[in-house]
Scaffold this motif. Sequence first.
Motif, short mmCIF file in Angstrom:
data_model
loop_
_atom_site.label_atom_id
_atom_site.label_comp_id
_atom_site.label_asym_id
_atom_site.label_seq_id
_atom_site.Cartn_x
_atom_site.Cartn_y
_atom_site.Cartn_z
N ILE A 81 0.84 -1.20 0.00
CA ILE A 81 0.00 0.00 0.00
C ILE A 81 0.88 1.25 0.00
O ILE A 81 0.62 2.21 -0.72
N PHE A 82 1.94 1.22 0.78
CA PHE A 82 2.80 2.39 0.94
C PHE A 82 3.52 2.75 -0.36
O PHE A 82 3.47 3.89 -0.80
N PHE A 83 4.18 1.79 -0.97
CA PHE A 83 4.97 2.05 -2.18
C PHE A 83 4.29 1.57 -3.45
O PHE A 83 4.69 1.95 -4.53
N GLY A 84 3.30 0.71 -3.34
CA GLY A 84 2.69 0.12 -4.52
C GLY A 84 3.37 -1.20 -4.83
O GLY A 84 4.55 -1.40 -4.52
N PRO A 85 2.65 -2.14 -5.46
CA PRO A 85 3.20 -3.48 -5.69
C PRO A 85 4.39 -3.50 -6.65
O PRO A 85 5.24 -4.37 -6.55
N LYS A 86 4.50 -2.54 -7.56
CA LYS A 86 5.60 -2.55 -8.54
C LYS A 86 6.90 -2.06 -7.93
O LYS A 86 7.97 -2.42 -8.40
N ILE A 87 6.83 -1.24 -6.90
CA ILE A 87 8.04 -0.69 -6.29
C ILE A 87 8.42 -1.44 -5.02
O ILE A 87 9.60 -1.58 -4.72
N SER A 88 7.45 -1.94 -4.29
CA SER A 88 7.73 -2.50 -2.96
C SER A 88 8.68 -3.68 -2.98
O SER A 88 9.39 -3.93 -2.00
N PHE A 89 8.76 -4.43 -4.07
CA PHE A 89 9.63 -5.59 -4.09
C PHE A 89 11.10 -5.22 -4.21
O PHE A 89 11.97 -6.05 -3.96
N VAL A 90 11.44 -3.99 -4.56
CA VAL A 90 12.84 -3.59 -4.67
C VAL A 90 13.35 -2.88 -3.42
O VAL A 90 14.52 -2.53 -3.35
N ILE A 91 12.50 -2.65 -2.44
CA ILE A 91 12.91 -2.00 -1.20
C ILE A 91 13.70 -3.03 -0.39
O ILE A 91 13.23 -4.12 -0.12
N PRO A 92 14.94 -2.67 0.01
CA PRO A 92 15.78 -3.64 0.73
C PRO A 92 15.21 -3.99 2.10
O PRO A 92 14.75 -3.13 2.83
N CYS A 93 15.24 -5.27 2.42
CA CYS A 93 14.73 -5.74 3.70
C CYS A 93 15.91 -6.11 4.59
O CYS A 93 16.66 -7.03 4.28
N ASN A 94 16.06 -5.36 5.68
CA ASN A 94 17.11 -5.70 6.65
C ASN A 94 16.42 -6.26 7.88
O ASN A 94 15.87 -5.54 8.69
N SER A 95 16.41 -7.55 8.01
CA SER A 95 15.70 -8.19 9.12
C SER A 95 16.56 -8.36 10.35
O SER A 95 16.32 -9.22 11.16
N ARG A 96 17.58 -7.56 10.49
CA ARG A 96 18.45 -7.62 11.68
C ARG A 96 17.73 -7.11 12.88
O ARG A 96 16.99 -6.21 12.90
#
Length: 96
Positions: A81-96
């Motif tokens: 919802i925040f970035f949209g489905p086309k952009i959200s998958f490229v946002i880096p996930c740091n699960s630290r």
Amino acid sequence: MKMISALLLLSTLLSTPAAPSQRPSCYKKVLKGHSCQDIPEGVANLRHIDDGLQDHFWEGKGCQVICYCNWNELLCCPKDIFFGPKISFVIPCNSR
């Protein structure tokens, strides 16, 4: 003929159950006594997303909810919802 079509359409609409959406929504959190600069100390379950995305945080242990800090308030939404489905998958996930 128009009357029959209208009645069929109306009966179809009335028979459809009105269920709430299963899509999670956004919510706000007030940072009592804290500002965006001291969020990691003030709220333990937030992590910076990336240096390029200032004032954006992952909420919780996973990478599904993103919060944006505006002064002393957080706006938190599911990442799609925040970035949209086309952009959200490229946002880096740091699960630290």
